[in-house]
Design an enzyme around this catalytic site. Structure first.
Site, PDB file in Angstrom:
ATOM      1  N   HIS A  13       0.833  -1.199   0.000  1.00  0.00           N
ATOM      2  CA  HIS A  13       0.000   0.000   0.000  1.00  0.00           C
ATOM      3  C   HIS A  13       0.870   1.252   0.000  1.00  0.00           C
ATOM      4  CE1 HIS A  13      -3.725  -2.098   1.474  1.00  0.00           C
ATOM      5  NE2 HIS A  13      -2.840  -2.905   2.031  1.00  0.00           N
ATOM      6  N   TYR A  42      -1.748  -1.614   9.230  1.00  0.00           N
ATOM      7  CA  TYR A  42      -0.714  -2.305   8.452  1.00  0.00           C
ATOM      8  C   TYR A  42       0.232  -3.057   9.389  1.00  0.00           C
ATOM      9  CZ  TYR A  42      -2.176   1.310   5.133  1.00  0.00           C
ATOM     10  OH  TYR A  42      -2.915   2.146   4.334  1.00  0.00           O
ATOM     11  N   HIS A 118      -2.339  -3.204  -3.591  1.00  0.00           N
ATOM     12  CA  HIS A 118      -3.722  -3.110  -3.110  1.00  0.00           C
ATOM     13  C   HIS A 118      -4.721  -3.125  -4.265  1.00  0.00           C
ATOM     14  CE1 HIS A 118      -6.687  -0.590  -0.445  1.00  0.00           C
ATOM     15  NE2 HIS A 118      -7.214  -1.713  -0.877  1.00  0.00           N
ATOM     16  N   LYS A 127      -8.571   1.650  -6.165  1.00  0.00           N
ATOM     17  CA  LYS A 127      -7.836   2.885  -5.939  1.00  0.00           C
ATOM     18  C   LYS A 127      -6.558   2.760  -6.732  1.00  0.00           C
ATOM     19  CE  LYS A 127      -8.721   3.356  -0.978  1.00  0.00           C
ATOM     20  NZ  LYS A 127      -7.996   3.417   0.275  1.00  0.00           N
ATOM     21  N   CYS A 129      -3.730   2.921  -5.280  1.00  0.00           N
ATOM     22  CA  CYS A 129      -2.806   2.357  -4.286  1.00  0.00           C
ATOM     23  C   CYS A 129      -2.190   1.042  -4.755  1.00  0.00           C
ATOM     24  CB  CYS A 129      -3.581   2.140  -2.988  1.00  0.00           C
ATOM     25  SG  CYS A 129      -2.617   1.373  -1.670  1.00  0.00           S
TER      26      CYS A 129
END
Ligand SMILES: [Zn+2]
Length: 145
Positions: A13, A42, A118, A127, A129
């Protein structure tokens, strides 16, 4: 997660913070607590200067990528946005070094786990990400025996 086999994914991420701004561990902790997490979601966080902090035990369920939290380890690097707020691979040399080192270590511990970004996880909220193609860049790690 009960054993080595329960870790099926290693998910990369970004913090979605601007490349010229600090997003400290304290800020992240505050933001994640505000979202109802007990601590940072995380397992690992990598600051722009390469400083690495661990926030969950390896087999502890994280809070970083629904619906994969029960079968994955999450690593986040600080950044992912340009100074004007657009998705961008902002990893510094130090972050690249640390990220690679963590991924190699995790691969040795969890050889069957697949490295993904991600955004590559099916069904995850789409996203940008982590703003680079993690599976392509780190594919080689998975062939280390
Ligand atoms: Zn993410």
């Amino acid at each position: 997660m009960n054993d080595v086999k329960s870790v099926r994914w290693i998910i990369v991420h970004c913090s979605a913070s601007r490349e010229d701004r600090d997003y400290t561990v304290e800020q992240m902790l505050r933001d994640h607590k505000a979202r109802g997490f007990r601590t940072i979601g995380y397992h690992f966080y990598i600051r722009r200067n390469g400083e690495v902090t661990q926030h969950r035990h390896l087999l502890e369920v994280g809070a970083h990528c629904r619906p994969y939290n029960r079968c994955s380890i999450g690593i986040c690097y600080e950044g992912g946005l340009s100074s004007d707020g657009k998705p961008k691979d902002t990893r510094t040399k130090e972050q690249r070094e640390q990220l690679q080192e963590i991924l190699v270590k995790l691969h040795r511990l969890f050889p069957a786990a697949l490295i993904r970004g991600h955004t590559e996880m099916p069904g995850a909220v789409p996203k940008a990400c982590p703003c680079f193609n993690a599976s392509a860049e780190y594919h080689w790690i998975q062939s280390i025996v």
